[in-house]
Write a protein that holds these residues in place. Structure first.
Motif, PDB file in Angstrom:
ATOM      1  N   PHE A 327      -0.220  49.495  44.497  1.00 42.18           N
ATOM      2  CA  PHE A 327      -1.393  48.828  45.054  1.00 42.18           C
ATOM      3  C   PHE A 327      -1.895  47.711  44.138  1.00 42.18           C
ATOM      4  O   PHE A 327      -2.451  46.711  44.614  1.00 42.18           O
ATOM      5  N   PHE A 328      -1.690  47.875  42.829  1.00 46.51           N
ATOM      6  CA  PHE A 328      -1.998  46.791  41.900  1.00 46.51           C
ATOM      7  C   PHE A 328      -1.100  45.588  42.178  1.00 46.51           C
ATOM      8  O   PHE A 328      -1.543  44.433  42.118  1.00 46.51           O
ATOM      9  N   ASN A 329       0.159  45.866  42.516  1.00 43.49           N
ATOM     10  CA  ASN A 329       1.087  44.804  42.880  1.00 43.49           C
ATOM     11  C   ASN A 329       0.625  44.079  44.145  1.00 43.49           C
ATOM     12  O   ASN A 329       0.672  42.848  44.232  1.00 43.49           O
ATOM     13  N   GLU A 330       0.157  44.843  45.150  1.00 45.26           N
ATOM     14  CA  GLU A 330      -0.346  44.236  46.380  1.00 45.26           C
ATOM     15  C   GLU A 330      -1.612  43.409  46.099  1.00 45.26           C
ATOM     16  O   GLU A 330      -1.792  42.329  46.680  1.00 45.26           O
ATOM     17  N   LEU A 331      -2.487  43.917  45.233  1.00 42.25           N
ATOM     18  CA  LEU A 331      -3.697  43.183  44.887  1.00 42.25           C
ATOM     19  C   LEU A 331      -3.365  41.870  44.195  1.00 42.25           C
ATOM     20  O   LEU A 331      -3.932  40.818  44.526  1.00 42.25           O
ATOM     21  N   CYS A 332      -2.453  41.920  43.248  1.00 38.83           N
ATOM     22  CA  CYS A 332      -2.051  40.691  42.552  1.00 38.83           C
ATOM     23  C   CYS A 332      -1.409  39.710  43.533  1.00 38.83           C
ATOM     24  O   CYS A 332      -1.609  38.495  43.420  1.00 38.83           O
ATOM     25  N   GLY A 333      -0.643  40.244  44.504  1.00 39.16           N
ATOM     26  CA  GLY A 333      -0.054  39.372  45.516  1.00 39.16           C
ATOM     27  C   GLY A 333      -1.119  38.655  46.334  1.00 39.16           C
ATOM     28  O   GLY A 333      -1.006  37.452  46.619  1.00 39.16           O
ATOM     29  N   ALA A 334      -2.165  39.383  46.710  1.00 39.59           N
ATOM     30  CA  ALA A 334      -3.265  38.758  47.471  1.00 39.59           C
ATOM     31  C   ALA A 334      -3.982  37.706  46.634  1.00 39.59           C
ATOM     32  O   ALA A 334      -4.331  36.625  47.136  1.00 39.59           O
ATOM     33  N   LEU A 335      -4.194  37.998  45.349  1.00 41.58           N
ATOM     34  CA  LEU A 335      -4.845  37.028  44.468  1.00 41.58           C
ATOM     35  C   LEU A 335      -3.966  35.797  44.267  1.00 41.58           C
ATOM     36  O   LEU A 335      -4.468  34.675  44.160  1.00 41.58           O
ATOM     37  N   GLY A 336      -2.651  36.018  44.195  1.00 42.12           N
ATOM     38  CA  GLY A 336      -1.741  34.892  44.048  1.00 42.12           C
ATOM     39  C   GLY A 336      -1.733  33.999  45.273  1.00 42.12           C
ATOM     40  O   GLY A 336      -1.732  32.763  45.155  1.00 42.12           O
ATOM     41  N   LYS A 337      -1.756  34.583  46.472  1.00 43.03           N
ATOM     42  CA  LYS A 337      -1.773  33.785  47.699  1.00 43.03           C
ATOM     43  C   LYS A 337      -3.075  33.009  47.835  1.00 43.03           C
ATOM     44  O   LYS A 337      -3.111  31.945  48.459  1.00 43.03           O
ATOM     45  N   ALA A 338      -4.149  33.553  47.268  1.00 44.39           N
ATOM     46  CA  ALA A 338      -5.445  32.883  47.338  1.00 44.39           C
ATOM     47  C   ALA A 338      -5.641  31.875  46.205  1.00 44.39           C
ATOM     48  O   ALA A 338      -6.729  31.312  46.056  1.00 44.39           O
ATOM     49  N   ASP A 339      -4.610  31.653  45.385  1.00 43.75           N
ATOM     50  CA  ASP A 339      -4.660  30.708  44.266  1.00 43.75           C
ATOM     51  C   ASP A 339      -5.628  31.131  43.174  1.00 43.75           C
ATOM     52  O   ASP A 339      -6.030  30.316  42.339  1.00 43.75           O
ATOM     53  N   VAL A 340      -6.011  32.410  43.152  1.00 44.16           N
ATOM     54  CA  VAL A 340      -6.836  32.915  42.058  1.00 44.16           C
ATOM     55  C   VAL A 340      -5.974  33.105  40.818  1.00 44.16           C
ATOM     56  O   VAL A 340      -6.405  32.843  39.690  1.00 44.16           O
ATOM     57  N   LEU A 341      -4.739  33.574  41.012  1.00 52.34           N
ATOM     58  CA  LEU A 341      -3.756  33.709  39.945  1.00 52.34           C
ATOM     59  C   LEU A 341      -2.552  32.839  40.271  1.00 52.34           C
ATOM     60  O   LEU A 341      -2.248  32.603  41.445  1.00 52.34           O
ATOM     61  N   GLY A 342      -1.872  32.375  39.242  1.00 53.40           N
ATOM     62  CA  GLY A 342      -0.636  31.639  39.470  1.00 53.40           C
ATOM     63  C   GLY A 342       0.433  32.545  40.049  1.00 53.40           C
ATOM     64  O   GLY A 342       0.452  33.752  39.758  1.00 53.40           O
ATOM     65  N   PRO A 343       1.356  32.044  40.867  1.00 55.04           N
ATOM     66  CA  PRO A 343       2.373  32.885  41.490  1.00 55.04           C
ATOM     67  C   PRO A 343       3.216  33.668  40.486  1.00 55.04           C
ATOM     68  O   PRO A 343       3.515  34.841  40.708  1.00 55.04           O
ATOM     69  N   ILE A 344       3.585  33.037  39.373  1.00 54.63           N
ATOM     70  CA  ILE A 344       4.421  33.726  38.388  1.00 54.63           C
ATOM     71  C   ILE A 344       3.651  34.869  37.745  1.00 54.63           C
ATOM     72  O   ILE A 344       4.164  35.999  37.636  1.00 54.63           O
ATOM     73  N   LEU A 345       2.416  34.619  37.351  1.00 52.10           N
ATOM     74  CA  LEU A 345       1.596  35.659  36.725  1.00 52.10           C
ATOM     75  C   LEU A 345       1.323  36.794  37.708  1.00 52.10           C
ATOM     76  O   LEU A 345       1.435  37.978  37.356  1.00 52.10           O
ATOM     77  N   ALA A 346       0.990  36.451  38.946  1.00 53.85           N
ATOM     78  CA  ALA A 346       0.654  37.472  39.940  1.00 53.85           C
ATOM     79  C   ALA A 346       1.862  38.327  40.314  1.00 53.85           C
ATOM     80  O   ALA A 346       1.723  39.522  40.576  1.00 53.85           O
ATOM     81  N   ALA A 347       3.050  37.737  40.344  1.00 52.74           N
ATOM     82  CA  ALA A 347       4.240  38.463  40.772  1.00 52.74           C
ATOM     83  C   ALA A 347       4.843  39.317  39.661  1.00 52.74           C
ATOM     84  O   ALA A 347       5.350  40.419  39.925  1.00 52.74           O
ATOM     85  N   TRP A 348       4.811  38.827  38.433  1.00 50.98           N
ATOM     86  CA  TRP A 348       5.520  39.505  37.348  1.00 50.98           C
ATOM     87  C   TRP A 348       4.647  40.464  36.544  1.00 50.98           C
ATOM     88  O   TRP A 348       5.182  41.337  35.848  1.00 50.98           O
ATOM     89  N   THR A 349       3.332  40.340  36.619  1.00 47.02           N
ATOM     90  CA  THR A 349       2.464  41.223  35.837  1.00 47.02           C
ATOM     91  C   THR A 349       2.587  42.696  36.229  1.00 47.02           C
ATOM     92  O   THR A 349       2.749  43.554  35.351  1.00 47.02           O
TER      93      THR A 349
END
Length: 368
Positions: A327-349
């Motif tokens: 679920f942390f992975n899904e949350l980071c994915g949502a933040l990445g799509k919203a441009d809150v986090l960069g795609p690389i950071l959101a996907a690999w963290t």
């Protein structure tokens, strides 16, 4: 006498068998839920939907859902394999013989990593094609129910000289060709400073995408400061094709891995934000690491000796932590799509954090 590699091969066989069992159980559950959902949404709205058609739709849809849940297969499968080895005292015998935990955990992790590569490069394009087929077959069965439902679309195409924004009230696909109805084309010229200047507007009853251009019928063309000109047909140049135009209507999860770079390039060239597609690409690239992390995490939580007690509680904690990382992975994915986090950071963290957590616990268990 135990030959070199025998322990690794034995543990790997047990792990693969447990993964197969987890895949079978989770796959059956996904199929059952998908069939009930399709029967409710399609079967009750289509007179032509028999049991065979509903089962066929289920087979087309379920793999995409199962692919999303694949990390749980590695979590439950690896956990089941190592708990089984522990209950049969096989892990105790290996540890007593001086075999390091790293020796029988790393092969399972490398196998999970390899399966992640296969999933991304082979299974993902297959499930994307099946999902596209599912939508086509479902819409065909529900044609009568959906005939009056609005299905509009926005598209954008262009280059460094001209940009065209397309708005359609209805869209459909006939024989694989993209067709828009009640369509408006807004044409802008790109100035040297990058600004856009409105050039002309086309209103058409229908637009069909042909190789290299849009074929318009029932056209009205208007330019600034001039009246509208009507004609039976007209053509507008286009760099889209049937596949790339259809990709613009899709959710990023429905675009196959090998087509993501091209979709990103075309989306950016058309002036749209490609962040969702970039996020999806990075998530796909991080999938092998996520699978390996789930395997290491599950194995690390199942190494506690049976005689010390608390193995069930520790294994349950591993499952709970695995769910948490998912679920942390899904949350980071949502933040990445919203441009809150960069795609690389959101996907690999998330996978990196899960792997580090598993390795930390493994070091603590193995080396104290």
């Amino acid at each position: 006498m135990i030959g070199p590699g025998m322990i690794e091969r034995y543990v790997l066989r047990k792990t693969l068998a447990s993964l197969g069992a987890a895949l079978a159980v989770l796959g059956a559950l996904v199929m059952l839920i998908a069939f009930v959902d399709i029967a409710r949404n399609v079967g009750t709205r289509s007179e032509d939907a028999g049991f065979g058609q509903l089962l066929y739709l289920t087979v087309l849809q379920a793999p995409a859902t199962l692919l999303t849940l694949t990390p749980f297969i590695f979590l439950f499968g690896t956990l089941g394999a190592f708990v089984g080895l522990n209950r049969r005292s096989e892990l105790i015998a290996m540890r007593a013989a001086g075999v390091s935990a790293w020796r029988f955990i790393l092969p399972a992790a490398f196998a999970a990593f390899a399966m992640g590569i296969v999933t991304v490069t082979l299974l993902n394009p297959l499930t994307a094609a099946m999902s596209t087929r599912f939508e086509t077959e479902r819409d065909a069965l529900m044609a009568g129910y959906l005939k009056n439902a609005p299905k509009g679309a926005w598209l954008r195409q262009g280059d460094d000289k001209r940009q065209i924004v397309i708005r359609a009230r209805m869209r459909d696909t006939v024989g694989g060709a993209v067709r828009l109805r009640g369509v408006s084309f807004f044409v802008y010229d790109v100035q040297p400073n990058g600004s856009l200047v409105f050039s002309r507007r086309y209103e058409a009853a229908e637009a069909r995408l042909e190789p290299g251009f849009w074929r318009l019928t029932g056209v009205s063309e208007a330019t600034p400061g001039a009246g509208a000109l009507r004609s039976e047909s007209a053509s507008v140049p286009s760099d889209l094709d049937e596949r790339t135009a259809s990709d613009r209507f899709k959710n990023p999860q429905a675009v196959a891995f090998w087509r993501l770079p091209e979709t990103i390039a075309r989306t950016e060239a058309a002036g749209f934000s490609a962040t969702p597609f970039k996020m999806r690409l990075q998530q796909m690239l991080a999938t092998p690491l996520l699978f390996a992390a789930m395997s290491v995490l599950a194995a690390a939580f199942s190494l506690r000796l049976m005689r010390l007690g608390g193995l069930a509680a520790l294994a349950g904690s591993g499952v709970a932590l695995g769910f948490g990382f998912f679920f942390f992975n899904e949350l980071c994915g949502a933040l990445g799509k919203a441009d809150v986090l960069g795609p690389i950071l959101a996907a690999w963290t998330p996978p990196a954090a899960a792997l580090l957590a598993g390795l930390t616990l493994l070091c603590y268990t193995e080396d104290g």
